[in-house]
Design a protein around this motif. Structure first.
Motif, PDB file in Angstrom:
ATOM      1  N   GLU A  12      56.528   2.986 -49.130  1.00  0.00           N
ATOM      2  CA  GLU A  12      56.644   4.415 -48.828  1.00  0.00           C
ATOM      3  C   GLU A  12      56.434   4.595 -47.329  1.00  0.00           C
ATOM      4  O   GLU A  12      55.327   4.467 -46.825  1.00  0.00           O
ATOM      5  N   ARG A  13      57.511   4.897 -46.634  1.00  0.00           N
ATOM      6  CA  ARG A  13      57.453   4.994 -45.175  1.00  0.00           C
ATOM      7  C   ARG A  13      57.393   6.437 -44.689  1.00  0.00           C
ATOM      8  O   ARG A  13      57.134   6.679 -43.516  1.00  0.00           O
ATOM      9  N   SER A  64      50.759  17.182 -44.130  1.00  0.00           N
ATOM     10  CA  SER A  64      49.439  17.598 -44.588  1.00  0.00           C
ATOM     11  C   SER A  64      49.330  19.113 -44.702  1.00  0.00           C
ATOM     12  O   SER A  64      48.429  19.636 -45.356  1.00  0.00           O
ATOM     13  N   GLU A  84      59.602   5.000 -40.317  1.00  0.00           N
ATOM     14  CA  GLU A  84      60.363   5.773 -41.282  1.00  0.00           C
ATOM     15  C   GLU A  84      61.795   6.016 -40.845  1.00  0.00           C
ATOM     16  O   GLU A  84      62.648   6.410 -41.636  1.00  0.00           O
ATOM     17  N   VAL A 115      60.950   8.691 -50.398  1.00  0.00           N
ATOM     18  CA  VAL A 115      59.904   8.430 -49.394  1.00  0.00           C
ATOM     19  C   VAL A 115      60.083   7.064 -48.735  1.00  0.00           C
ATOM     20  O   VAL A 115      59.244   6.640 -47.944  1.00  0.00           O
ATOM     21  N   HIS A 126      47.628  11.259 -53.593  1.00  0.00           N
ATOM     22  CA  HIS A 126      47.503  10.691 -52.242  1.00  0.00           C
ATOM     23  C   HIS A 126      46.530   9.521 -52.320  1.00  0.00           C
ATOM     24  O   HIS A 126      45.329   9.717 -52.501  1.00  0.00           O
ATOM     25  N   GLN A 148      55.470   9.889 -44.944  1.00  0.00           N
ATOM     26  CA  GLN A 148      54.227  10.493 -45.389  1.00  0.00           C
ATOM     27  C   GLN A 148      54.389  12.001 -45.544  1.00  0.00           C
ATOM     28  O   GLN A 148      55.084  12.633 -44.762  1.00  0.00           O
ATOM     29  N   LYS A 152      45.855   5.082 -51.069  1.00  0.00           N
ATOM     30  CA  LYS A 152      46.193   4.074 -50.062  1.00  0.00           C
ATOM     31  C   LYS A 152      47.480   3.337 -50.409  1.00  0.00           C
ATOM     32  O   LYS A 152      48.083   2.671 -49.563  1.00  0.00           O
ATOM     33  N   GLY A 167      50.071   5.047 -51.650  1.00  0.00           N
ATOM     34  CA  GLY A 167      51.117   6.050 -51.535  1.00  0.00           C
ATOM     35  C   GLY A 167      51.039   7.055 -52.672  1.00  0.00           C
ATOM     36  O   GLY A 167      50.047   7.131 -53.403  1.00  0.00           O
ATOM     37  N   ARG A 168      52.112   7.831 -52.825  1.00  0.00           N
ATOM     38  CA  ARG A 168      52.158   8.845 -53.887  1.00  0.00           C
ATOM     39  C   ARG A 168      52.714   8.304 -55.188  1.00  0.00           C
ATOM     40  O   ARG A 168      52.240   8.647 -56.271  1.00  0.00           O
TER      41      ARG A 168
END
Length: 223
Positions: free
Chosen positions: A215-216, A221, A3, A137, A74, A218, A76, A78-79
């Motif tokens: 999308e690098r 959480s 990222e 992102v 969320h 994340q 696999k 990405g968003r």
């Protein structure tokens, strides 16, 4: 870290193709759909205005609602990228459906036009907002983000210039009837075939964006 790496010039240029793709739908519907509704489908101008106005009111609800949904996505992929991957083919289908006139009754025409236009707007919101949010992102680098927006502007302006030049000739080309060399007035076939061409082009461009713009970053959480 991935990222923190600078984005390549190729990725930045490809990101700008998303605005070209968006224009394929937005320009065609904005410039030609009201004319299609009145001149081809036969809907009264006042009713067309009411359809468009009602869709804009719904957009005021739909846009922030989708923003909340996207931020909570969320997967696999990405968003935001899944909405480009799965939303673009649906947008292409409804772009074509919007420029069809399968019914002859006045009420049926209005209901069909209203439903297809509103659904197209909802899908367009999902794809375009996801595409616009993708830059946030892809990188944290301020210079990269500025360049991404620069290429978006190039894509938007360049795409509109191209469409201004080619869309009407394409519509008239496919509006020709048997025995005609050229058409002077667009007809249902001309609009439909043009919608198919633009839908295919839009899908190809958005799939290129989806494949190359990762999308690098994340989400935290704990947020």
């Amino acid at each position: 870290m991935a990222e923190q790496a600078k984005l390549s010039k190729k990725v930045k240029m490809i990101y700008g193709l998303g605005d070209v793709a968006s224009n394929f739908c937005n320009y065609f519907t904005g410039a030609f759909l009201p004319i299609f509704y009145t001149d081809v489908v036969g809907i009264l101008p006042a009713v067309v205005s009411a359809i468009i106005f009602g869709a804009r009111i719904w957009d005021a609800v739909n846009d922030p609602m989708f923003g909340v949904i996207a931020e909570r996505t969320h997967t696999k992929w990405g968003r935001f990228r899944p909405y480009i991957l799965f939303g673009t083919p649906m947008m292409a289908i409804f772009l074509i459906l919007t420029f069809m006139a399968p019914f002859s009754g006045d009420n049926a025409k209005v209901i069909y036009a209203t439903m297809t236009y509103i659904v197209l707007g909802m899908i367009t919101t999902a794809v375009n907002l996801s595409y616009g949010s993708l830059s946030s992102v892809m990188t944290r680098d301020p210079e990269d983000r500025v360049e991404l927006n620069f290429w978006r502007m190039i894509g938007a302006n360049g795409g509109q210039m191209i469409l201004n030049a080619i869309v009407m000739p394409i519509v008239l080309f496919f509006s020709t009837e048997s025995g005609q060399s050229t058409a002077t007035q667009p007809n249902a076939k001309g609009y439909l075939f043009t919608a198919v061409i633009l839908a295919i082009g839009m899908t190809i461009l958005f799939m290129i964006v989806y494949k190359n713009c990762q999308e690098r970053i994340q989400p935290d959480s704990k947020e």
